[in-house]
Design an enzyme around this catalytic site. Structure first.
Site, PDB file in Angstrom:
ATOM      1  N   TYR A  53       0.842  -1.207   0.000  1.00 41.64           N
ATOM      2  CA  TYR A  53       0.000   0.000   0.000  1.00 41.64           C
ATOM      3  C   TYR A  53       0.866   1.242   0.000  1.00 41.64           C
ATOM      4  CZ  TYR A  53      -4.099  -2.891   1.224  1.00 41.64           C
ATOM      5  OH  TYR A  53      -5.112  -3.818   1.234  1.00 41.64           O
ATOM      6  N   SER A 234     -13.642  -3.864   1.307  1.00 44.29           N
ATOM      7  CA  SER A 234     -14.449  -3.159   0.290  1.00 44.29           C
ATOM      8  C   SER A 234     -15.946  -3.244   0.578  1.00 44.29           C
ATOM      9  CB  SER A 234     -14.137  -3.667  -1.126  1.00 44.29           C
ATOM     10  OG  SER A 234     -12.786  -3.421  -1.439  1.00 44.29           O
ATOM     11  N   LEU A 236     -18.070  -1.017   0.789  1.00 45.98           N
ATOM     12  CA  LEU A 236     -18.853  -0.063  -0.012  1.00 45.98           C
ATOM     13  C   LEU A 236     -18.573  -0.225  -1.510  1.00 45.98           C
ATOM     14  CD1 LEU A 236     -18.556   3.149   2.224  1.00 45.98           C
ATOM     15  CD2 LEU A 236     -20.533   1.630   1.963  1.00 45.98           C
ATOM     16  N   GLY A 239     -16.650   2.446  -2.835  1.00 45.56           N
ATOM     17  CA  GLY A 239     -17.341   3.737  -2.741  1.00 45.56           C
ATOM     18  C   GLY A 239     -18.613   3.781  -3.571  1.00 45.56           C
TER      19      GLY A 239
HETATM   20  P1  NAP Z   1     -14.770   0.608   0.535  1.00 44.35           P
HETATM   21  O1  NAP Z   1     -15.536   1.046   1.729  1.00 44.35           O
HETATM   22  O2  NAP Z   1     -15.431  -0.309  -0.403  1.00 44.35           O
HETATM   23  O3  NAP Z   1     -14.305   1.883  -0.326  1.00 44.35           O
HETATM   24  C1  NAP Z   1     -13.700   2.954   0.327  1.00 44.35           C
HETATM   25  C2  NAP Z   1     -13.716   4.217  -0.531  1.00 44.35           C
HETATM   26  O4  NAP Z   1     -15.061   4.677  -0.681  1.00 44.35           O
HETATM   27  C3  NAP Z   1     -13.004   5.329   0.231  1.00 44.35           C
HETATM   28  O5  NAP Z   1     -11.639   5.350  -0.067  1.00 44.35           O
HETATM   29  C4  NAP Z   1     -13.738   6.600  -0.190  1.00 44.35           C
HETATM   30  O6  NAP Z   1     -12.951   6.900  -1.273  1.00 44.35           O
HETATM   31  C5  NAP Z   1     -15.139   6.067  -0.448  1.00 44.35           C
HETATM   32  N1  NAP Z   1     -15.952   6.260   0.761  1.00 44.35           N
HETATM   33  C6  NAP Z   1     -15.871   5.590   1.947  1.00 44.35           C
HETATM   34  N2  NAP Z   1     -16.806   6.021   2.805  1.00 44.35           N
HETATM   35  C7  NAP Z   1     -17.493   6.983   2.158  1.00 44.35           C
HETATM   36  C8  NAP Z   1     -18.597   7.787   2.515  1.00 44.35           C
HETATM   37  N3  NAP Z   1     -19.186   7.660   3.694  1.00 44.35           N
HETATM   38  N4  NAP Z   1     -19.052   8.672   1.592  1.00 44.35           N
HETATM   39  C9  NAP Z   1     -18.478   8.788   0.386  1.00 44.35           C
HETATM   40  N5  NAP Z   1     -17.429   8.045  -0.015  1.00 44.35           N
HETATM   41  C10 NAP Z   1     -16.939   7.144   0.864  1.00 44.35           C
HETATM   42  O7  NAP Z   1     -13.446  -0.013   1.124  1.00 44.35           O
HETATM   43  P2  NAP Z   1     -11.983  -0.244   0.480  1.00 44.35           P
HETATM   44  O8  NAP Z   1     -11.217   1.036   0.650  1.00 44.35           O
HETATM   45  O9  NAP Z   1     -12.056  -0.862  -0.862  1.00 44.35           O
HETATM   46  O10 NAP Z   1     -11.406  -1.313   1.473  1.00 44.35           O
HETATM   47  C11 NAP Z   1     -11.200  -0.977   2.845  1.00 44.35           C
HETATM   48  C12 NAP Z   1      -9.877  -1.529   3.304  1.00 44.35           C
HETATM   49  O11 NAP Z   1      -9.880  -2.952   3.088  1.00 44.35           O
HETATM   50  C13 NAP Z   1      -8.621  -1.029   2.578  1.00 44.35           C
HETATM   51  O12 NAP Z   1      -8.119   0.193   3.058  1.00 44.35           O
HETATM   52  C14 NAP Z   1      -7.666  -2.166   2.871  1.00 44.35           C
HETATM   53  O13 NAP Z   1      -7.149  -2.038   4.196  1.00 44.35           O
HETATM   54  C15 NAP Z   1      -8.573  -3.385   2.783  1.00 44.35           C
HETATM   55  N6  NAP Z   1      -8.558  -4.024   1.439  1.00 44.35           N
HETATM   56  C16 NAP Z   1      -7.958  -5.238   1.303  1.00 44.35           C
HETATM   57  C17 NAP Z   1      -7.893  -5.865   0.080  1.00 44.35           C
HETATM   58  C18 NAP Z   1      -7.218  -7.205  -0.041  1.00 44.35           C
HETATM   59  O14 NAP Z   1      -6.855  -7.608  -1.148  1.00 44.35           O
HETATM   60  N7  NAP Z   1      -6.996  -7.906   1.052  1.00 44.35           N
HETATM   61  C19 NAP Z   1      -8.467  -5.255  -1.058  1.00 44.35           C
HETATM   62  C20 NAP Z   1      -9.107  -4.033  -0.892  1.00 44.35           C
HETATM   63  C21 NAP Z   1      -9.161  -3.435   0.353  1.00 44.35           C
HETATM   64  P3  NAP Z   1     -12.934   8.057  -2.270  1.00 44.35           P
HETATM   65  O15 NAP Z   1     -12.722   9.378  -1.615  1.00 44.35           O
HETATM   66  O16 NAP Z   1     -11.813   7.660  -3.110  1.00 44.35           O
HETATM   67  O17 NAP Z   1     -14.241   7.956  -2.978  1.00 44.35           O
END
Ligand code: NAP
Length: 347
Positions: A53, A234, A236, A239
């Site tokens: 990351y 992920s 959301l 997002g």
């Molecule tokens: P997610 O909740 O699906 O997407 C998060 C993105 O959505 C944020 O970066 C933000 O980005 C947007 N967001 C979040 N809350 C919001 C709200 N209330 N209103 C508007 N936009 C919002 O989660 P994810 O970031 O994909 O995953 C979370 C964590 O899981 C990662 O940080 C990581 O630690 C882990 N992860 C692991 C893997 C794996 O392969 N093991 C893969 C993916 C993630 P924007 O400002 O960019 O829109």
């Protein structure tokens, strides 16, 4: 914030885990400190990161997320209050710059990875050390079809587990987990650990959200019978489930900043249609679409912790506040009706 033991471990983790894959790219260090401070104030004690990351992974930024977390832990003196999870990368053509592109889950690479993470995180132990993705041929990151033609040499699971066992004995890591794994992989890690007296995984970190519920096809039963915790990532759909891209397709965020194969599965027409229907349901019941999607994850029995992402403090507020929302049977039935009509569109 409720804290529960992660799988069979002694780690007491908050039901909401803070994801950090935007730290060092979408978020500067000072922004990340603000997000970390806010999450900690709200009772989150569980932080997830990875050696590769921030995302989108690039040679120039690799390790910055861990460095920022390490700086924060040191500055705030909070190491013993935090359950720290990170990951070692598996082999991939997409990251040719990591360990000269010869990365795999063998002893030499895992030792280099763990030393790098410890150095950047400014700590002498990692609470949960996860294998980011498998060594062998398995579909993940938006791919779902297993193709025998893609078979290639890989590091046997027993070999990887025995290296992780040595690192536990050396006190560098405390517990182990897997990520982006299949049902076969999940059972195989458990079987080989039992057969060879090697460490047992305590968690699996896979994608899970309203547009991708395939974890419910068999994996949930394994988690129940084997006492393994799902760390749902992920929640959301990158997002998308906030509805902000439906309200304004040009809105600034991950899905407009990075237009690539890496996130194409969350931009499909069927994902957009499902999102519209979940948005309408949320609004009919006076909650936000993000809160509907997160309350769903927070209330699933097979999820030990939901890993939230957020690039602004107001994202974290909305996402953490959702822990107090209890979904009625009527809303759950309606979610399942939408799911039956548009099943796992992100798969
Ligand atoms: P997610 O909740 O699906 O997407 C998060 C993105 O959505 C944020 O970066 C933000 O980005 C947007 N967001 C979040 N809350 C919001 C709200 N209330 N209103 C508007 N936009 C919002 O989660 P994810 O970031 O994909 O995953 C979370 C964590 O899981 C990662 O940080 C990581 O630690 C882990 N992860 C692991 C893997 C794996 O392969 N093991 C893969 C993916 C993630 P924007 O400002 O960019 O829109």
């Amino acid at each position: 914030m409720q804290k529960i033991p992660l799988g069979t471990s002694n780690l007491l983790v908050s039901k909401v885990c803070l994801g950090t894959m935007t730290f060092g790219d979408q978020n500067s260090e000072s922004e990340a400190f603000g997000l970390l401070d806010y999450a900690f104030e709200r009772g989150i004690n569980f932080i997830d990161t990875a050696e590769i990351y921030p995302v989108k992974p690039q040679a120039a930024t690799q390790g910055l997320s861990e460095t920022i977390i390490g700086n924060w832990l040191k500055k705030r003196g909070l190491r013993d209050k935090i359950v720290l999870a990170t990951k070692v990368a598996g082999p991939s053509r997409l990251i040719p710059w990591l360990r000269n592109g010869k990365n795999d889950l063998n002893e030499a690479n895992i030792r280099l990875a763990v030393e790098g993470s410890l150095r950047r995180l400014k700590t002498d132990y990692i609470d949960l050390y996860q294998l980011h993705w498998p060594s062998r041929n398995v579909p993940f990151f938006g791919k779902t079809v297993f193709n025998p033609k893609d078979e290639r040499p890989h590091i046997p699971i027993g070999e990887t587990l025995s290296i992780l066992g040595k690192l536990i004995e050396e006190g560098k890591i405390r517990y182990i987990g897997i990520s982006n794994e299949s049902a076969w992989g999940l059972m195989e890690y458990i079987r080989i650990a039992e057969m060879k007296g090697l460490p047992r995984i305590v968690s699996i970190q896979n994608a899970y959200n309203l547009t991708d519920r395939h974890f419910e096809i068999g994996m949930d039963e394994i988690c129940f019978r084997e006492n393994i915790g799902l760390l749902a990532y992920s929640p959301l759909a990158f997002g998308q489930l906030t509805g902000k891209y439906i309200d304004n397709p040009k809105t600034h965020g991950r899905l407009t900043l990075f237009l690539s194969d890496w996130n194409a599965h969350y931009r499909r027409p069927a994902v957009l249609e499902a999102t519209r229907q979940y948005m309408q349901l949320a609004r009919e019941h006076g909650i936000t679409p993000a809160q509907l999607a997160l309350a769903w994850c927070y209330s699933r029995w097979f999820i030990d912790a939901t890993i939230i992402g957020g690039t602004r403090p107001e994202h974290l507020k909305e996402n953490i506040d959702a822990i107090a929302i209890s979904l009625s049977d009527e809303i759950i039935d309606h979610i399942n009706e939408i799911h039956a009509m548009i099943t796992n569109p992100a798969l």
